[in-house]
Design a protein around this motif. Structure first.
Motif, PDB file in Angstrom:
ATOM      1  N   LEU A 100     -14.175  -0.040  -4.354  1.00  0.00           N
ATOM      2  CA  LEU A 100     -12.738   0.080  -4.566  1.00  0.00           C
ATOM      3  C   LEU A 100     -12.212  -0.985  -5.518  1.00  0.00           C
ATOM      4  CD1 LEU A 100     -11.404   0.812  -0.962  1.00  0.00           C
ATOM      5  CD2 LEU A 100     -11.734   2.427  -2.822  1.00  0.00           C
ATOM      6  N   LEU A 101     -11.226  -0.594  -6.319  1.00  0.00           N
ATOM      7  CA  LEU A 101     -10.577  -1.497  -7.256  1.00  0.00           C
ATOM      8  C   LEU A 101      -9.399  -2.207  -6.587  1.00  0.00           C
ATOM      9  CD1 LEU A 101     -10.465   0.959 -10.303  1.00  0.00           C
ATOM     10  CD2 LEU A 101     -12.282  -0.669  -9.694  1.00  0.00           C
ATOM     11  N   ILE A 102      -8.773  -3.127  -7.309  1.00  0.00           N
ATOM     12  CA  ILE A 102      -7.614  -3.842  -6.769  1.00  0.00           C
ATOM     13  C   ILE A 102      -6.523  -2.862  -6.374  1.00  0.00           C
ATOM     14  CG2 ILE A 102      -5.754  -5.460  -7.336  1.00  0.00           C
ATOM     15  CD1 ILE A 102      -7.771  -6.879  -9.197  1.00  0.00           C
ATOM     16  N   THR A 103      -6.201  -1.941  -7.274  1.00  0.00           N
ATOM     17  CA  THR A 103      -5.126  -0.994  -6.990  1.00  0.00           C
ATOM     18  C   THR A 103      -5.516   0.005  -5.901  1.00  0.00           C
ATOM     19  OG1 THR A 103      -5.896   0.229  -8.941  1.00  0.00           O
ATOM     20  CG2 THR A 103      -3.962  -1.181  -9.205  1.00  0.00           C
ATOM     21  N   ASP A 104      -6.798   0.333  -5.787  1.00  0.00           N
ATOM     22  CA  ASP A 104      -7.265   1.152  -4.661  1.00  0.00           C
ATOM     23  C   ASP A 104      -6.939   0.467  -3.345  1.00  0.00           C
ATOM     24  OD1 ASP A 104      -8.415   3.162  -6.247  1.00  0.00           O
ATOM     25  OD2 ASP A 104     -10.334   2.131  -6.344  1.00  0.00           O
ATOM     26  N   ASN A 105      -7.190  -0.841  -3.295  1.00  0.00           N
ATOM     27  CA  ASN A 105      -6.922  -1.598  -2.080  1.00  0.00           C
ATOM     28  C   ASN A 105      -5.431  -1.637  -1.763  1.00  0.00           C
ATOM     29  OD1 ASN A 105      -9.432  -3.040  -0.846  1.00  0.00           O
ATOM     30  ND2 ASN A 105      -9.743  -3.212  -3.056  1.00  0.00           N
ATOM     31  N   PHE A 106      -4.595  -1.736  -2.813  1.00  0.00           N
ATOM     32  CA  PHE A 106      -3.149  -1.656  -2.603  1.00  0.00           C
ATOM     33  C   PHE A 106      -2.791  -0.335  -1.935  1.00  0.00           C
ATOM     34  CE2 PHE A 106      -2.201  -5.374  -5.079  1.00  0.00           C
ATOM     35  CZ  PHE A 106      -0.882  -5.691  -4.793  1.00  0.00           C
ATOM     36  N   ALA A 107      -3.311   0.753  -2.478  1.00  0.00           N
ATOM     37  CA  ALA A 107      -3.009   2.072  -1.920  1.00  0.00           C
ATOM     38  C   ALA A 107      -3.491   2.164  -0.476  1.00  0.00           C
ATOM     39  CB  ALA A 107      -3.652   3.158  -2.779  1.00  0.00           C
ATOM     40  N   TYR A 108      -4.698   1.705  -0.238  1.00  0.00           N
ATOM     41  CA  TYR A 108      -5.291   1.769   1.095  1.00  0.00           C
ATOM     42  C   TYR A 108      -4.441   0.988   2.100  1.00  0.00           C
ATOM     43  CZ  TYR A 108      -8.860   1.254   4.757  1.00  0.00           C
ATOM     44  OH  TYR A 108      -9.535   1.270   5.948  1.00  0.00           O
ATOM     45  N   GLU A 109      -4.063  -0.234   1.734  1.00  0.00           N
ATOM     46  CA  GLU A 109      -3.277  -1.068   2.647  1.00  0.00           C
ATOM     47  C   GLU A 109      -1.861  -0.524   2.830  1.00  0.00           C
ATOM     48  OE1 GLU A 109      -4.364  -3.413   4.517  1.00  0.00           O
ATOM     49  OE2 GLU A 109      -6.366  -3.639   3.653  1.00  0.00           O
ATOM     50  N   ALA A 110      -1.342   0.182   1.822  1.00  0.00           N
ATOM     51  CA  ALA A 110      -0.002   0.762   1.933  1.00  0.00           C
ATOM     52  C   ALA A 110       0.006   2.044   2.754  1.00  0.00           C
ATOM     53  CB  ALA A 110       0.564   1.041   0.539  1.00  0.00           C
ATOM     54  N   GLY A 111      -1.177   2.543   3.099  1.00  0.00           N
ATOM     55  CA  GLY A 111      -1.269   3.781   3.860  1.00  0.00           C
ATOM     56  C   GLY A 111      -1.189   5.015   2.985  1.00  0.00           C
ATOM     57  N   ILE A 112      -1.378   4.846   1.670  1.00  0.00           N
ATOM     58  CA  ILE A 112      -1.387   5.992   0.755  1.00  0.00           C
ATOM     59  C   ILE A 112      -2.794   6.572   0.770  1.00  0.00           C
ATOM     60  CG2 ILE A 112      -1.086   6.739  -1.636  1.00  0.00           C
ATOM     61  CD1 ILE A 112       0.853   4.370  -1.990  1.00  0.00           C
ATOM     62  N   ASN A 113      -2.923   7.687   1.439  1.00  0.00           N
ATOM     63  CA  ASN A 113      -4.248   8.255   1.677  1.00  0.00           C
ATOM     64  C   ASN A 113      -4.164   9.775   1.564  1.00  0.00           C
ATOM     65  OD1 ASN A 113      -6.957   8.423   2.388  1.00  0.00           O
ATOM     66  ND2 ASN A 113      -6.496   8.508   4.571  1.00  0.00           N
ATOM     67  N   PRO A 114      -4.977  10.370   0.682  1.00  0.00           N
ATOM     68  CA  PRO A 114      -6.030   9.741  -0.127  1.00  0.00           C
ATOM     69  C   PRO A 114      -5.465   8.936  -1.292  1.00  0.00           C
ATOM     70  CG  PRO A 114      -5.836  12.046  -0.695  1.00  0.00           C
ATOM     71  CD  PRO A 114      -4.931  11.826   0.480  1.00  0.00           C
ATOM     72  N   ILE A 115      -6.302   8.068  -1.843  1.00  0.00           N
ATOM     73  CA  ILE A 115      -5.935   7.283  -3.003  1.00  0.00           C
ATOM     74  C   ILE A 115      -5.633   8.224  -4.162  1.00  0.00           C
ATOM     75  CG2 ILE A 115      -6.883   5.638  -4.696  1.00  0.00           C
ATOM     76  CD1 ILE A 115      -8.452   4.408  -2.305  1.00  0.00           C
ATOM     77  N   PRO A 116      -4.597   7.927  -4.980  1.00  0.00           N
ATOM     78  CA  PRO A 116      -4.214   8.850  -6.078  1.00  0.00           C
ATOM     79  C   PRO A 116      -5.378   9.217  -6.986  1.00  0.00           C
ATOM     80  CG  PRO A 116      -2.557   7.153  -5.807  1.00  0.00           C
ATOM     81  CD  PRO A 116      -3.690   6.774  -4.899  1.00  0.00           C
ATOM     82  N   ASP A 117      -5.430  10.483  -7.345  1.00  0.00           N
ATOM     83  CA  ASP A 117      -6.514  11.005  -8.171  1.00  0.00           C
ATOM     84  C   ASP A 117      -6.220  10.786  -9.655  1.00  0.00           C
ATOM     85  OD1 ASP A 117      -8.152  12.085  -6.101  1.00  0.00           O
ATOM     86  OD2 ASP A 117      -6.647  13.651  -5.832  1.00  0.00           O
ATOM     87  N   PRO A 118      -7.272  10.774 -10.484  1.00  0.00           N
ATOM     88  CA  PRO A 118      -7.080  10.627 -11.927  1.00  0.00           C
ATOM     89  C   PRO A 118      -6.415  11.848 -12.541  1.00  0.00           C
ATOM     90  CG  PRO A 118      -9.403  11.016 -11.413  1.00  0.00           C
ATOM     91  CD  PRO A 118      -8.712  10.802 -10.109  1.00  0.00           C
ATOM     92  N   TYR A 119      -5.532  11.613 -13.471  1.00  0.00           N
ATOM     93  CA  TYR A 119      -4.753  12.670 -14.113  1.00  0.00           C
ATOM     94  C   TYR A 119      -5.630  13.710 -14.790  1.00  0.00           C
ATOM     95  CZ  TYR A 119      -1.505  14.748 -17.538  1.00  0.00           C
ATOM     96  OH  TYR A 119      -0.763  15.617 -18.311  1.00  0.00           O
TER      97      TYR A 119
END
Length: 391
Positions: A100-119
């Motif tokens: 996981l990347l830094i921003t992945d971890n932000f999403a994970y900790e924020a409860g944004i699940n699943p992590i946003p997909d690539p455009y």
């Protein structure tokens, strides 16, 4: 800064470096066995309950612009049909890391699940946001780099302005169900503009086109591109935006290898290159000034500087205390920093990573899974109070 022989070497091996960068997509083992939860962002209330500081913000979507520190698959999608071994060991899953990347971890900790997909991955649904970031992209448009600085952007033409066009097109194509639907959507969304800008300097250095003074003169243009992108994101309706700075470039194995020297005054107390760290600090200081100006112009928006420079310094301290290797790349070979610009990670022969949880640098440019996690935890603790979330 560099001797003529070093500049010549940089030109000769530049294409090899680009191929290595294109391979920088990690075998994402996420939070697998051996993951040390150092610097956890959670806190404990008086009753002993775990409090996650990001979840109180109630974010349900994340939208990202940026480069390899955020890209989860757009560059791979751009190069479909290439003979390059994308998706193979030691890299896969579209990330420039082994997890996981830094921003992945932000999403994970924020409860944004699943992590946003690539455009660029048209097989996904974007109900949790969209990731527009592209590894290797620049803050400045590729034509500006070429005409003003005579620098090529060899990895991708999807610079920050292109990503903004994607974001605008995407928002224009989505329908709000009620009159205030779009407002509600943005109020519950967190936006990242960057990290981006590091590749602009990297290409300038590796192509040997600019002196150190000329690199410093380039900073205002790069920063202006990031600030202008943030303005456009605000015009699209964003209300909470994180704008990260860049890493201390002089601490990265790629540059410590290229500019290795016996002159002790070239290094700071952490054995990082002073001149390149000065360049990074100049970028970050000017970026913060630009953000402060935007905050005055947009009092109803929440703009937060993401201090990746100090977060990296924190990572270095934590890694040192825990006896991690802070100097070498995990996936690499040769020299004092386990980095060889002609045989970078992704060229094969790098399949034994038994000690990968003891490194902070994955390939000499990007961080390992654990490095990203430690940095993200520090950033979350520093960022949440500034996001002005209601408890």
């Amino acid at each position: 800064m560099a001797s003529s022989s070093l500049v010549q070497k940089q030109k000769l091996v530049f294409l090899v470096l680009i191929i290595g960068l294109l391979f920088s997509f990690g075998n994402a083992n996420w939070y697998g066995t051996g993951m040390t939860n150092l610097g956890n962002p959670d806190s404990i209330d008086p009753n002993g309950n775990v409090i996650n500081p990001l979840k109180k913000c109630g974010f349900d979507k994340m939208y990202l612009l940026g480069g390899s520190l955020s890209d989860t698959g757009n560059l791979i999608s751009e190069t479909v049909g290439s003979t390059l071994p994308f998706g193979k060991q030691p890299y896969s899953h579209g990330r420039s890391s082994n997890g996981l990347l830094i921003t992945d971890n932000f999403a994970y900790e924020a409860g944004i699940n699943p992590i946003p997909d690539p455009y660029k991955d048209l097989n996904f649904y974007f109900n949790k946001g969209v990731n527009f970031a592209v590894a290797g992209s620049t803050a400045l448009p590729t034509e500006v780099l070429a005409t003003k600085y005579m620098i090529s952007s060899p990895v991708t033409n999807s610079s920050l302005d292109v990503q903004l066009d994607w974001m605008s097109d995407y928002f224009s194509s989505t329908t709000c169900l009620t009159d205030n639907g779009c407002t509600d959507r943005y109020n519950k969304a967190i936006f990242f503009v960057g990290e981006i800008g590091g590749s602009d300097y990297q290409y300038a250095i590796l192509q040997g086109k600019l002196t150190m003074d000329q690199l410093t003169d380039m900073v205002p243009d790069v920063v202006a591109a990031v600030i202008n992108a943030t303005k456009k994101v605000l015009n699209l309706g964003a209300r909470r935006v994180v704008i990260p700075g860049i890493f201390p470039l002089g601490c990265l194995p790629i540059y410590k290898t290229l500019f290795q020297s016996n002159v002790s005054t070239n290094y700071d107390e952490h054995q990082c290159l002073n001149q390149l760290n000065d360049l990074a600090r100049s970028h970050n200081e000017q970026l913060q000034e630009g953000i402060n100006s935007l905050m005055r112009e947009n009092p109803n928006a929440v703009l937060v500087y993401g201090d990746y420079y100090q977060a990296y310094k924190h990572l270095h301290r934590i890694a040192t205390l825990n006896d991690f290797d802070t100097e070498k790349a995990c996936c690499g070979i040769g020299g004092d920093y386990n980095f060889n610009i002609t045989t970078m990670c992704g060229h094969g022969g790098f399949n034994n990573f038994m000690g990968r949880n003891r490194y902070i640098s994955w390939d000499g440019i990007n961080l390992t899974r654990i490095g990203n996690k430690i940095m993200a935890n520090w950033l979350i603790r520093k960022t949440v109070p500034k996001l002005q979330c209601q408890s």
